[in-house]
Every structure is written in structure tokens, then in C-alpha cells.
Design an enzyme around this catalytic site. Structure first.
Site, PDB file in Angstrom:
ATOM      1  N   LYS A 133       0.992  -1.198  -0.037  1.00 18.54           N
ATOM      2  CA  LYS A 133      -0.083   0.025  -0.078  1.00 18.54           C
ATOM      3  C   LYS A 133       0.950   1.333  -0.216  1.00 18.54           C
ATOM      4  O   LYS A 133       1.955   1.427   0.460  1.00 18.54           O
ATOM      5  CB  LYS A 133      -0.880   0.031   1.193  1.00 18.54           C
ATOM      6  CG  LYS A 133      -1.990   1.255   1.442  1.00 18.54           C
ATOM      7  CD  LYS A 133      -2.664   0.862   2.719  1.00 18.54           C
ATOM      8  CE  LYS A 133      -3.748   1.961   2.617  1.00 18.54           C
ATOM      9  NZ  LYS A 133      -4.536   1.930   4.036  1.00 18.54           N
ATOM     10  N   SER A 208      -9.639   1.604   2.930  1.00 25.46           N
ATOM     11  CA  SER A 208      -8.477   2.318   2.121  1.00 25.46           C
ATOM     12  C   SER A 208      -7.763   1.892   1.413  1.00 25.46           C
ATOM     13  O   SER A 208      -6.920   2.387   0.605  1.00 25.46           O
ATOM     14  CB  SER A 208      -8.008   3.459   3.034  1.00 25.46           C
ATOM     15  OG  SER A 208      -7.010   2.954   4.175  1.00 25.46           O
ATOM     16  N   SER A 232      -9.658  -1.101   7.051  1.00 24.08           N
ATOM     17  CA  SER A 232      -9.028  -0.796   5.685  1.00 24.08           C
ATOM     18  C   SER A 232      -8.337  -1.931   5.019  1.00 24.08           C
ATOM     19  O   SER A 232      -7.931  -1.893   3.657  1.00 24.08           O
ATOM     20  CB  SER A 232      -7.961   0.428   5.951  1.00 24.08           C
ATOM     21  OG  SER A 232      -9.023   1.826   6.109  1.00 24.08           O
TER      22      SER A 232
END
Length: 564
Positions: A133, A208, A232
Site C-alpha cells: 500500500k 482505504s 481498511s
């Protein structure tokens, strides 16, 4: 050429650099917008060889690791295969941020050379491509977390996790998309755009860690790393049909990550793996924990990998298990496909002898939700404003472009230090009460033990349309409690089966709104996953119990091959 000075110029320059990083012979024909399911594009576009398709379709990550460690597959050929597939994914669902092909292939070649020289793999993740990420710093790369204002902010050192992945023999090869500020359960920012769901591009990939979820959903990475503050990791894993884990705070090393709301440490974000198999989750967790991260991150808990815990020493050694089923949270009733997945899982567990019919009462979940929101918005917008004022870039106020839509990041209320302390104090009280509730179940189970784990929805719905993911309560409650949770796939939305039921007695306006959102045709083909929840620092046991559930489900589906 003059250096960019406005946020618009910074944005245009960064977009062009990302395009330039894609090898020109890896460009493929992108299906038109009316093609919703694009998961077959890697197999049909002609870019991947037969061998590369075979490598990237290998969902057994432990098997892939064995082939890499033995030299049966080289790291270079595996990295090239996944890189090609990741670039295909980028073209159809916009899931990547940083693309660094040469750097990754240089690393893979070095690993192949070391294996040839020594006859030994470099580490437990030898040769494995790993996606990260866009928070996990890699020296020499930008980490913007979706802020235009942080374009040009190059890392001068690796995050602790990156160092550990290198030590374990992994090949970091791409970084993945996330929402501006990170504080959204969807994925959209002005730099890298909106990440789409590969199973149905009209639906969100979640957030996210939505770029990770979509990349894994396209099988463009064998193992990815996201972060989880309120769901997330679990929401994108669930929406894209893959496995994903939220460990307890500080079990994994977070040091060196770029983050929003830094300094908020009462309920911190945690690292979590995502993979195509529960074996991939185990391989990552075991490798990182065995690297003794507490020697590099002062906050990492000194707790070595516990094989006895993984073998369920305190859970009947994996014999008869008792699962509490959270059918709803008392606030929003899950959609029909989620309820069907819950019933499938219960039937699968009971068929192999587990006690899976204990109904779990959502003890004070509504208050825990409020505590999560209060802590997450205690400083209002001050953290976001400090960044966007550097260039004047706009703050995204909704995930569908409509300023009147649900807005997560634009809360303007602030708490004083004393008010925040009271929130923290109340959370401590609720954690104790929840623990007592869990322990008390020992008087009602047939094993004499408390319930071993909770099976729960990850959301009241499968992946909804863009801009409509307005509920993260089913995941964030376990952040508030600091419980371990692992997502596992169950089925997909099938309009022929998952008919919309008649209205029920609504809990609230939010519940009625959720009911009105559901249309089987809109949600068609969306993956349906659930989460298995254990208690604080039970990572090994949660992995072990998720394996139990996963095997039971696969056997159940095999027995009922007509079940979607």
C-alpha cells in the site's frame, strides 16, 4: 523545463511520470466501460505467456514459495509474470501508484544469483513479489498517500517492514492506490484516480487499501500489505474476494510508514496482509514475526510466533469449536447475499462437527462505534489542512464527486484533551465489559470453553456502487476492541438467488437506507466474504481457526456444486 509550481502542474507531471513507468510493450487493449467483470482480461489479452498465466493463477502461495525456494521457478520469471499482470490490472481498474520495474527485477535477479551460489533461499519469502500500500516507504520512491502536496517527497530510508521484507527474501514490486487522507472506506484521489472493482467495475474496491484489494482481485500480486484503522484491510479484501487479516496493534512493525493523523496512538492503524489463500496470510505473519521486529520498531510487541497457538492449543486443539454468529449489529441488517453467506458458513461448520449456532449479541456496539468516530475526528480537519495548504490542493469531500454525499473526512468538531481522555476512559471500560461477556459464554457452550471465535459480516453489503460505502461499523468495532480478525471468501452475489426481500422492521433510517440500496442486478457478481474474529493478540489462533472454516466451506461447496 521549469519545475512545477501549482498543484495542477504537480498533478500533471506526476501522472505523466506514472504513465512513462509502464513498459510500452505491456500496454493492452482495455475493454469498454460496459464490460463490468474484467478478471479474465489477463488470460485473454495475449500479454502473458502460458507459463506466466500458470504462475499467476497459482493461488496456493505456500506452494509458490516452495517452488521459488527450490529453484523450480526463478524469482525473475515470477516477478515478470506478476508485474505484467499488475500492469494489466492498472490499465483496467487503476490500482497502482508507484511502478518500478527495473528496481524490482534487479532485486529478483540478485536473489536468483544468491540461490544459485549458496543453494539456500535468502529467507522464508525468497523470490516472492510483494505489493505494498502507498504508505510503506521504500527508499528513493515518493509516498504521497493521495496528497498532491506530497508529490516529490522521496523517502530517504525504508520503512521497517520494507527492511524486514528484504531480509525475508521478498521482492517489493509495486505500490497500490488509496484515498486522499487514507480516512475513507473507498479508494479515490486526484493523482491516481478511482480504483474499480475487477469483478464489477461499477462497484467500489473498498478502502482505504482498495488498490491492494483490486490488484489481488485481478491476481496481479500473490501477497499484498495494507493498513487497517477501521476496516481498511478487511473491507477491500472482502469486496474483492480475497483473504485479509487485521492483527492486534503493534504485533507487526508500523515504524517508518507514512500516515495521516500521526500522533493519534490510542487506537492506531495496523499493518495487515492480503492474499489469495489463508496460507499466504500465515506465510507473511510467520515470516515477519520470526524476524523479531521488536528489535527494529520500539513499539512492536515482543511476542514470537507461537506454533502451539496456531495448532489451537487453547481452543480444544482444533477439535470441536464453538463459533458465535453475529447475524446483525442491531443497527443495519445485512443484505440478502451476506445473510446467505452466514447460513452457508454455519451449515458448513455444523456438517463437520463444530458448534456453529451460538447467536452473538452485539454488546454495546453502537457505543463502540461512537467512540471510534470520536477518536478519529478529535482534531477535526487540522491534520488534513496542514497538508493541503502546502499547495492549495482541494480536499476531497465525497467519494462520488457529489458534495452532498456522505463525507467521512470533513468533520469539523474538535475535542479538548480532557474530553478525549474521557473517550479513552470509556473505551477501556467497554473493553473490560466485552471481555467479561465473552468469558461468560463458557457457561453456555458444550465444550465448557468460551466461544472460540466470532463469525461476522465485514459490511452490511457486498461491494456497493462508487460513493455508497457509507458504513464501516462491522469492521471498526473490532478495532475499538483491538481484536484480531481475518476475512475469508464465501460466495458471490447471484441475482437468481439473492432476491430482494420485503421490507423488515427497520432499526433506523440508516437501516432503511441500506435496504433501499440493495438491487441484485446492481450488485451482480460482487464477492461475498465474512470475517472470523478472535481476541487480542490471537493472530496464530485466528489463522488456525480460519483454516478450519475455509476447509469446511470448500467441502460444503464441493458437496453442493450447484451452490454459487
Amino acid at each position: 523545463m521549469a519545475a512545477p509550481v501549482t498543484w495542477q502542474e504537480l498533478l500533471a507531471e506526476k501522472k505523466q511520470r506514472q504513465l512513462d513507468a509502464i513498459p510500452k510493450d505491456w500496454i493492452v487493449a482495455v475493454p469498454s466501460d460496459d464490460v463490468l467483470d474484467v478478471t479474465d482480461v489477463p488470460a485473454s489479452c495475449g500479454l502473458l505467456t502460458t507459463k506466466e498465466l500458470g504462475i499467476t493463477e497459482m493461488t496456493d502461495i505456500e506452494l509458490l514459495l516452495r517452488k521459488l525456494a527450490s529453484g523450480e521457478l526463478s524469482s525473475v520469471e515470477v516477478t515478470v509474470a506478476y508485474y505484467k499482470r499488475a500492469i494489466i490490472a492498472q490499465q483496467v481498474v487503476s490500482c497502482l501508484t508507484e511502478i518500478f520495474v527495473d528496481k524490482a527485477l534487479e532485486r529478483a535477479a540478485w536473489l536468483d544469483e544468491q540461490l544459485k551460489k549458496t543453494g539456500k533461499p535468502v529467507g522464508p519469502l525468497h523470490g516472492l513479489p510483494v505489493s505494498l500500500k502507498d504508505q510503506v516507504a521504500i527508499k528513493g520512491l515518493e509516498t504521497t498517500i493521495g496528497y498532491i502536496s506530497w508529490i516529490g517527497k522521496y523517502a530517504t530510508r525504508d520503512a521497517t517492514l520494507t527492511e524486514i521484507l528484504y531480509d525475508c527474501g521478498a521482492v517489493p514490486f509495486v505500490r497500490t492506490n488509496l484515498p486522499q487522507t487514507i480516512m475513507w472506506p473507498e479508494t479515490y484521489n486526484l493523482i491516481f484516480g478511482r480504483t474499480l472493482n475487477p469483478h464489477n467495475r461499477k462497484l467500489t474496491s473498498g478502502g482505504s487499501s482498495g488498490g491492494e484489494g483490486a490488484l489481488l482481485g485481478m491476481k496481479g500480486s500473490p501477497l499484498g500489505v495494507g493498513t487497517d484503522l477501521g476496516g481498511s484491510v478487511r473491507i477491500p479484501a472482502s469486496y474483492n474476494g480475497v483473504y485479509g487479516m487485521r492483527p492486534s496493534c503493534n504485533r507487526l512493525p508500523y515504524e517508518g510508514l507514512v500516515n495521516t493523523c500521526e500522533g493519534q496512538d490510542s487506537m492506531p492503524s495496523v499493518l495487515g496482509p492480503m492474499s489469495h489463500s489463508i496460507g499466504g496470510i500465515k506465510a507473511f505473519m510467520k515470516a515477519v514475526i520470526n524476524s523479531e521486529p521488536w528489535l527494529k520498531d520500539p513499539l512492536a510487541i515482543r511476542k514470537p510466533w507461537d506454533e502451539d497457538e496456531y495448532k489451537l492449543k487453547h481452543h480444544g486443539a482444533g477439535g470441536k469449536l464453538v463459533f458465535g454468529f453475529l447475524w446483525n449489529d442491531g443497527a443495519v441488517l445485512p443484505h440478502e447475499p451476506i445473510q446467505r453467506a452466514m447460513k452457508m458458513t454455519r451449515e458448513a461448520l455444523e456438517a463437520v462437527g463444530h458448534e456453529a449456532v451460538v447467536d452473538w449479541v452485539p454488546y454495546k456496539h453502537a457505543e463502540l462505534y461512537k467512540i471510534m468516530r470520536a477518536i478519529g475526528t478529535a482534531v477535526g480537519q487540522a491534520d488534513y489542512n496542514a497538508v493541503i495548504q502546502l499547495t492549495g490542493e482541494p480536499l476531497i469531500e465525497s467519494m462520488d464527486g457529489n458534495p452532498n454525499s456522505y463525507a467521512l473526512v470533513t468533520h469539523k468538531g474538535e475535542l479538548s484533551a480532557f474530553e478525549l481522555w474521557q473517550v479513552h476512559k470509556r473505551r477501556q471500560v467497554l473493553r473490560k465489559e466485552y471481555l467479561d461477556q465473552w468469558q461468560a459464554t463458557a457457561t453456555t457452550t458444550s465444550t465448557g470453553r468460551p466461544v472460540d471465535a466470532i463469525i461476522s459480516p465485514t459490511a452490511p453489503w457486498a461491494a456497493p456502487p462508487h460513493g455508497k460505502n457509507t458504513n464501516a461499523d462491522y469492521t471498526r468495532v473490532y478495532n475499538a476492541l483491538d481484536y484480531v480478525a481475518c476475512v475469508f471468501p464465501v460466495t458471490k452475489v447471484d441475482p437468481a438467488i439473492d432476491k430482494k426481500p420485503p421490507p423488515h422492521q427497520f432499526f433506523s433510517e440508516r437501516d432503511e437506507s441500506a435496504y433501499n440500496l440493495y438491487d441484485p442486478e446492481v450488485f451482480k457478481n460482487a464477492p461475498v466474504c465474512l470475517q472470523l474474529v478472535g481476541r487480542t493478540l490471537e493472530e496464530e489462533a485466528v489463522i488456525g481457526m480460519t483454516e478450519v472454516v475455509d476447509r469446511a466451506l470448500k467441502a460444503h461447496i464441493s458437496r453442493h456444486s450447484d451452490t454459487p
